[in-house]
Design a protein around this motif. Structure first.
Motif: not given
Length: 542
Positions: A359-360, A366-371, A378-379, A412-413
């Motif tokens: 999960x982490x 997603x944090x690193x690639x989708x800003x 997490x959603x 946008x995502x």
């Protein structure tokens, strides 16, 4: 001595006596006598002559004949056993090549050496016939239980008298520290029967899983009648065993039938196997359910089956781990043998920690690639998204179900995900070209830039290189080495390429290169389909 001076019936009486003693066909003994007399006659008349002896089965009279075959003149080599057509005209009318001329010759005198030689021939023939009889008898009994008497022990191997022959119970086929003394009775499983020059070799076993199955068949009438079937057996000889059974009659409990009244049936088997503990497991065609049964007495929380790798993950409560594994891994080892799968056991806390780690890792991706912030990432993970491709190319409606995501946010995502994927593809192409990949591989449909980079890093740089690959080299697989399954990593395995997809890609490359004719492949496929159809029709008729 001369045959004519001997009592002619004595030959038949001797043959009958030898046949009864050795329990073989009397005609085989008579044939051995005929051959021995023929050899003695050849030593008298000449080794190059074709001398044959026939003993009358009723009177015992021995008739000696000389046989000569008619051959072409240029083929004449043995003047004693062959003759030309011209020579044959002295004895026969209208002789043809291949005809034989038979004439009776006087009986021979059997001197001491000739008589001894005849005796040796007869003994050898009788010995061979006896060995053949033993082999045929015990070959048909392979896979069954036999009772025998211990004759002696040699270097830990036990020689067993099994009636009409001897068998060997090897040291590694005995249960635990079993020891036997001469004249002890022993019950064994006939594991193998081999025909060897020194006679048939009969190999026994008391550790084979089939031995236990046969013992149950003897003790449980329902198994003998076919109402209950033994599906699998796994043994740790002398210690513990698991046996899987299934009933084809809904009114009969397979486990209860094998246990018997107050355990009488299973106890009889346990006593024969020197106290070996036996777990009787209900078989189930659903593999996870069967495994849960096989791991008894441990409780199982969750089962995850990987059919391609033939592996299975089992999650058990923390306090049940030692019970599931068993002493020295015995319980899980027997369960693995019973199901034919490699089993990984982990506790609920280990499983929870692993899922938390996954999960982490996905959240960070997603944090690193989708800003996006951590909460939003997490959603996405909670909704089941595992990689960028799913976000980039999923239907827009699947993103809109996430709380707080409207159409603009979803677009946008997806745009950010696609931009990142395109950048990764561009870098992979640059790296592949640096490694020397030819255009033929870039132009081949079915490979992504990242796949081409992985192939190039492994030395596959042209379409010809790719076409010579084996499917398992691309998709990975499993190899059995010394009884253990070893993982073979595939070049394209990180991209979730299955074995069937790898086969299709390689075949497409070979067709593109002209190595394989598509028409021939279609013809072969049609033939296989027709053959399968015919087999199915035959089975239906049967």
């Amino acid at each position: 001595m001369a045959i004519t001076s001997a009592n002619q019936l004595e030959l038949l009486q001797t043959a009958e006596a030898v046949a009864r003693e050795k329990m073989i066909d009397p005609s085989l003994v008579v044939e051995a006598m005929e051959e021995s007399l023929a050899r003695a006659a050849k030593s008298r008349y000449g080794a190059e002559m074709d001398i044959r002896v026939s003993i009358d089965r009723r009177t015992g009279k021995a008739t000696f004949t000389r046989v000569r075959t008619v051959v072409e003149e240029e083929d004449l080599e043995n003047y004693q056993a062959e003759m030309t057509v011209e020579q044959a005209k002295q004895y026969m009318s209208d002789p043809q090549v291949g005809d034989t001329f038979v004439e009776e010759v006087p009986p021979v005198e059997l001197g001491r050496i000739a008589a001894q030689s005849a005796k040796q021939v007869i003994l050898q023939k009788v010995r061979e016939a006896e060995r053949d009889r033993q082999y045929e008898e015990f070959k048909d009994r392979q896979g069954t239980i036999i009772n025998g008497v211990v004759k002696r022990e040699e270097y830990g191997n036990v020689i067993v008298d099994v009636g009409r022959g001897e068998a060997i119970l090897r040291r590694n086929e005995k249960i635990g520290r079993e020891s036997y003394r001469p004249n002890d009775r022993v019950r064994c499983f006939i594991k193998d029967v081999r025909r060897e020059t020194r006679g048939p070799q009969i190999f026994l076993s008391r550790t084979a899983p089939e031995f236990m199955a046969e013992l149950f068949k003897m003790e449980v009438p329902e198994i003998y009648d076919g109402i209950i079937e033994i599906k699998a057996v796994a043994r740790d000889p002398g210690s513990r065993a698991k046996i899987a059974v299934v009933s084809y009659d809904n009114s009969i409990d397979p486990v209860g039938a094998c246990v018997g009244m107050r355990g009488s049936r299973v106890q009889a088997v346990v006593n024969e196997l020197q106290g070996e503990k036996i777990d009787i497991i209900p078989w189930n065609e659903d593999v996870p359910t069967f495994l849960v049964n096989a791991l008894q007495p441990a409780e199982v929380s969750k089962v995850v089956l990987d059919e391609d790798a033939e592996r299975i993950e089992v999650v058990v409560p923390d306090e049940q781990l030692s019970l599931a594994i068993g002493r020295r891994g015995q319980n899980v080892r027997l369960a693995s043998q019973l199901t034919g799968l490699d089993i990984d056991i982990m506790t609920e806390s280990d499983d929870s920690a692993r899922r938390q780690k996954e999960f982490e890792e996905r959240t960070q991706l997603f944090v690193d690639t989708l800003d996006v912030d951590e909460f939003f990432a997490q959603l996405l993970v909670s909704e089941g998204f595992t990689n960028l491709e799913e976000v980039a190319y999923v239907e827009l409606d699947e993103l809109l179900v996430i709380d707080g995501v409207d159409e603009d946010t979803a677009n946008e995502l997806q745009a950010r995900a696609r931009d990142h994927l395109e950048e990764q593809a561009r870098k992979a192409i640059e790296k592949a070209r640096e490694l020397g990949v030819e255009d033929s591989l870039f132009d081949f449909e079915g490979l992504t830039p990242q796949m081409i980079q992985a192939l190039a890093e492994d030395g596959v740089k042209t379409l010809e290189d790719f076409a010579t690959c084996a499917d398992w080299e691309l998709a990975g697989g499993w190899t059995t080495v010394d009884g253990e399954r070893v993982k073979d990593d595939g070049i394209l395995e990180p991209f979730d390429v299955s074995l069937e997809e790898a086969q299709a890609l390689i075949m497409t490359a070979r067709i593109a290169l002209g190595w394989v004719d598509p028409a021939e492949l279609e013809a072969e496929a049609e033939e296989e389909s027709e053959a399968e159809g015919e087999e199915g029709a035959e089975e239906a008729e049967a």
